[in-house]
Design an enzyme around this catalytic site. Structure first.
Site, short mmCIF file in Angstrom:
data_model
loop_
_atom_site.label_atom_id
_atom_site.label_comp_id
_atom_site.label_asym_id
_atom_site.label_seq_id
_atom_site.Cartn_x
_atom_site.Cartn_y
_atom_site.Cartn_z
N GLU A 413 73.07 58.07 27.84
CA GLU A 413 72.66 57.39 29.07
C GLU A 413 73.73 57.46 30.16
O GLU A 413 74.19 56.44 30.65
CB GLU A 413 72.32 55.92 28.77
CG GLU A 413 71.11 55.73 27.90
CD GLU A 413 69.79 55.91 28.62
OE1 GLU A 413 69.79 56.34 29.80
OE2 GLU A 413 68.75 55.63 28.01
N GLU A 483 66.58 58.45 19.57
CA GLU A 483 66.31 57.03 19.34
C GLU A 483 64.80 56.87 19.29
O GLU A 483 64.09 57.42 20.12
CB GLU A 483 66.87 56.15 20.48
CG GLU A 483 68.38 56.16 20.55
CD GLU A 483 68.95 55.35 21.72
OE1 GLU A 483 68.27 54.42 22.21
OE2 GLU A 483 70.06 55.68 22.14
#
Ligand code: IPT
Length: 958
Positions: A413, A483
């Site tokens: 991220e 994820e």
């Protein structure tokens, strides 16, 4: 020394100054070393420069300072407090500036060199992890300063050491320019949280070295070449290898894989030092659009692992790391993403040894810049590139000799930018033997694998089919879900459906559940604390408790479910044909390490057991194996075969007999209970008697069954919303928790319309509805009896405009006393429509207290699925059809209102829910909602329960 209060380095984007270049990490060699872990003196200041650095000078008297443990975080040792934010920076975003309020911990440790510490040669001081920025002095000399919290830094100190009374001073700042690169979703925990070690460096010692150990699956040969900055020899006695460094040698070997973690012991010997090596031969490549190891495509059954301990934070000891690895292996997990930073280096030794595929991720996340549309993102600003490259190098150099590491990840991220590309280029140049991962690179320009987070089943299937489009490079790459399946609170739901997709399409190479462990902090008053419990100005609540393990490392039902869903052997069968189909789902191993057994069970009781001989199927192979004949004289009733695959012998990670996989094969179906409606309702004295039960004549409410008092029995549709019901604020799909509350499903009222005592039934008509809404459920309770047993049939029909599914549908009632519960159905743990893979049909028994799943933030939990019958509190309850059973010592409303475990105080009533249906769980606390097939639609429904007093019915009667 100069006395200075200059702290400009704190806000400098550069990685630091004074540290040695990064190199391979190793735990031991024949050179002496001295651990500087232990008790240090500590002084906390509010700002970076509140104190001058005179404490670093020899002779400084820190006798009045408190003590802290190193490794450790001072905020977990009574100095200041932890802060939890997901992606928001807990300070103004003005890179690289940080706040004036910058908690700064001065650490001081005096040490003597041990007897026999060599007088010649050099020494380095190694810090394995300090958050977030440190300046170091030894004996008053300023060694330099560094950032990069979860990366090692070494300083040359040989020339400064004294035999005794060495003064090591470390000033640690909580905030620094480096904090902008470390915005991972976790607690902000400053401190020297990994080991501090002094290493002797003899003349001619090993500096950096790179073990290249590849495997050619076409020839079965391994090629070893150890490049070393210091010339020497490499020996691997078991393979007869003894060659100079830099020279390749090819010999037949057994390859390393996560399933067969074959390591060879070797030694790298230079003139001054001998370093033990553990060599695993394996080749990682992208070929035919797939991630292959040793020529075989792998399926990742992974987890994201943050380092966590409920008392020590990210300061993990070896025993805890080992426990993590053992728990993973015992739950069929074969891969770890080290989210979102390189772990303690010893963890990777364990992965090599026990066998886990590792995606090693760099200590980099700049997620908070998303708030400003990624403006000023450091990864797209050349001034920060040296810091990014430093991080990449420190990870790769430290960890490059681990066979378990099959991919490098640039970080998490962090948006996109030139800095990331620079990291990727540097990594490829340094180590071409592994693949590159970064989820944020949507076009896969810098990466070797298409990686997604929280993609829905539908999207994953599209990608599996190659219908996802996108840039060419990406279309040619395999998909991993770095994820998925957000394990926050009750859940994650939908795991089995993902796994089916992963098995069906080669391009889908598996995923990594988010995440391994809840980051709850042990708290005397709250059980476990989460965001906001330390008075943080900004926080993200219990979003930090989203693991498959509870903070104390007890497996949550999510882990049990995951273990079942990813089991490496599948066992399915045909009860009538008496066969079981066994499929080897390993990528590398055959089934020779497993022993198979069968058990023939009637009504959940084993009738006969035996062993099953199964061929040593190769990976991917299946066989149909004949089950024995149905045991002669088996009682009548619902029958099934349970087949288990167990470890035939103990392994490094589990004892012999450990169950790896299982399956159940139904033989005969269940007979549903029937009760002839022969008894008549008998009115008298404000009461109605029907068979074993009494009712209030005015309200029709049941009062006693077989003498057992029963309170407030009625329809129930509410559950204490789960984190996944509530969903995350950013979700665009409907979030049912908030919709349910808006509709008023948590405050349903029950209007009594009629009580009718007829010939053979007592009928109670009601309408169940919330204030302010037109929606309701017309609900009829019909009671009948054969004299001994009492049957309740509930009919319910939605009324008005129902657009949302129901949380649950069933009845609830109170029992005055109930301690133990026995049931026949799914167990032993909780299960919901989309988390039910691990529910094993059988007979189970548990205390009411043990039926509770202790989610850190209390919420709906503990339902047992497919319950045919249950006994508790003197009552036997049979379901038609089978039902979900929940029993707890508090009400749903109390559960719903609780914020921490300690808010739940047992009352003197046990509240029992018998549910005809439950809404699915899903993963909407970060990912998708339950699939439509797990929605509990509001539609007409009819279901029955048969009650009897336990003593009045013999247990064999059904
Ligand atoms: C994703 C993050 O990568 C991870 O660190 C964690 O925060 C997780 O979410 C949620 O627990 S980012 C997600 C908001 C897409």
């Amino acid at each position: 020394m100069s006395v200075t209060t200059t702290t400009e380095y704190v806000e400098d984007v550069s990685p630091g100054s004074g540290a040695l270049p990064p190199r391979a990490w190793y735990a031991s060699s024949d050179a002496p070393s001295l651990s500087l872990n232990g008790t240090w003196r500590f002084r906390l200041s509010d700002t970076a420069d509140a104190e001058d650095d005179s404490f670093a000078a020899p002779g400084y008297d820190a006798g009045g300072w408190p003590e802290v443990s190193v490794p450790g975080h001072w905020v977990l040792q009574g100095h200041g407090s932890p802060i939890y934010t997901n992606h928001l920076y807990p300070f103004p975003v003005d890179p690289p500036r940080v706040p004036t309020e910058n908690p700064t911990g001065d650490h001081l440790r005096v040490f003597d060199l041990p007897d026999g510490w060599p007088a010649d040669g050099g020494a380095v001081l190694r810090f394995d992890g300090v958050e977030s920025c440190a300046r170091v002095w030894l004996n008053g000399t300023d060694l330099g300063e560094f950032k990069g919290s979860r990366l090692p830094h070494e300083f040359a100190v040989g020339h400064l050491l004294e035999p005794a009374g060495n003064v090591l001073a470390v000033r640690v700042h909580q905030w620094s320019a480096g904090s902008y690169l470390e915005d991972q979703d976790q607690w902000w925990l400053p401190g020297i949280f990994r080991d501090v070690t002094l290493l002797h460096r003899p003349a001619g010692c090993v500096l950096d070295f790179f073990v290249h150990a590849s495997y050619d699956h076409t020839t079965g040969a391994g090629t070893l070449r150890v490049d070393s900055d210091t010339d020497g020899r490499v020996s691997v006695p078991e393979l007869g290898i003894d060659v100079p460094t830099g020279e390749p040698v090819t010999v037949p070997v057994q390859p390393w894989s996560a399933e067969t973690p074959r390591l060879y012991e070797g030694v790298l010997a230079t003139e001054g030092e001998r370093v033990p090596l553990r060599i695993g031969f394996r080749t990682v490549e992208l070929s035919d659009g797939l991630i292959k190891v040793n020529g075989t495509a792998v399926l990742f059954k992974g987890v994201n692992r943050h380092e966590w301990h409920p008392e020590r934070g990210r300061a993990l000891d070896l025993a805890t790391m080992r426990e993590d690895v053992l728990l993973m292996k015992r739950h069929n997990i074969n891969a770890v993403r080290t989210s979102h930073y390189p772990p303690h280096p010893a963890f990777l030794d364990l992965c090599d040894e026990f066998g886990l595929w590792v995606i090693d991720e760099c200590d980099l996340e700049t997620h908070g810049f998303t708030e400003q549309g990624w403006r000023d993102n450091p990864v797209d600003d050349d001034r920060w590139t040296p810091a990014l490259l430093d991080r990449a190098a420190r990870m790769v150099e430290r960890d490059k000799n681990h066979p378990s590491v099959v991919m490098w990840s640039l970080g998490n991220e962090a948006g996109t930018g030139r800095g990331l590309t620079a990291m990727a280029e540097w990594i490829r140049d340094r180590d071409a033997s592994r693949l590159l991962h970064y989820e944020g690179d949507a076009d896969c320009r810098d990466t070797d694998v298409y990686s997604r987070m929280y993609a829905s089943h539908a999207e994953v299937e599209r990608i599996g089919r190659g219908l996802d489009g996108g840039p060419r490079r990406r279309r040619e790459l395999p998909l991993i879900l770095c994820e998925y399946a957000h394990a926050m609170g009750n859940g994650p739901g939908g795991l089995a459906d993902y796994q089916r997709l992963f098995r069906s399409y080669d391009r889908l190479q598996g995923g990594f559940v988010w995440e391994w462990i809840d980051h709850g902090i042990a708290h005397p008053g709250l059980g476990y604390a989460y965001g906001g419990d330390f008075g943080e100005e900004l926080h993200d609540g219990n979003f930090v408790c989203d693991g498959l393990l509870f903070p104390d490392r007890r497996p949550s039902p999510g882990l049990i479910e995951y273990k079942k869903v990813i089991e490496p052997v599948t066992l399915t069968g045909d009860g009538r044909a008496g066969t079981v189909r066994i499929t080897n789902g390993y990528d590398f191993a055959d089934l020779s390490e497993l022993a198979f057994s069968w058990s023939y069970e009637v009504e959940g009781e084993p009738v006969q057991e035996g062993t099953l001989s199964v061929p040593a199927l190769a990976p991917g192979e299946s066989a149909e194996v004949k089950l024995p004949a149905v045991p002669a004289g088996a009682p009548a009733g619902e029958a099934l075969w349970t087949v288990r695959a167990r470890l035939a012998a103990g392994t490094a990670w589990a004892p012999a007999g450990h169950v790896v996989a299982w399956g159940q094969v139904p033989v005969t179906e269940r007979r549903v209970p029937s009760v002839a409606a022969t008894a008549r309702p008998v009115p008298g004295d404000g009461m109605i008697t029907l068979g074993p039960a009494t009712f209030d004549a005015r309200t029709g409410a049941v009062r006693t069954i077989g003498g057992v008092p029963v309170t407030e029995l009625r329809l129930d549709v509410w559950r204490a919303t789960t984190d996944n019901d509530d969903g995350a604020a950013w979700q665009s799909d409907p979030r049912y928790g908030p919709l349910w509350r808006k509709l008023g499903l948590h405050r349903m009222r029950h209007r009594l319309d009629a009580v009718a005592a007829g010939e053979d039934a007592l009928t109670v008509r009601t309408r169940v509805a919330p204030a302010a809404r037109e929606t309701g459920l017309a609900t009829v309770y019909r009671w009948t009896s054969d004299g001994d047993r009492l049957r309740l049939t509930v009919s319910t029909a939605p009324d008005g405009d129902w657009t949302v599914p129901l949380p649950r549908l069933g009845i609830r009632f109170g029992l005055r006393a109930a301690d133990r519960v026995r049931w026949y159905g799914g167990g032993p743990g909780e299960a919901y429509p989309d988390t039910r893979a691990a529910a094993l049909t059988g007979r189970w028994e548990a205390a009411v207290d043990d039926l509770q799943t202790p989610y850190v933030r209390p919420q709906e939990n503990g339902a047992r699925i497919d319950v045919r019958w249950a006994e508790l509190g003197g009552l036997r309850i049979e379901g038609d059809p089978a039902f979900f059973l929940t029993a707890r010592r508090w009400t749903t409303e109390q559960l719903d209102a609780a914020a921490h475990r300690t808010d739940l105080v047992p009352g003197d009533t046990v509240w029992v829910n018998l549910d005809h249906g439950q809404h699915g769980i899903g993963s909407q606390s970060c990912g998708p909602a339950p699939l439509p097939r797990y929605h509990l639609r509001a539609q007409p429904a009819k279901f029955s329960f048969v009650f009897s007093a336990i003593d009045s019915v013999s247990p064999t009667t059904l």
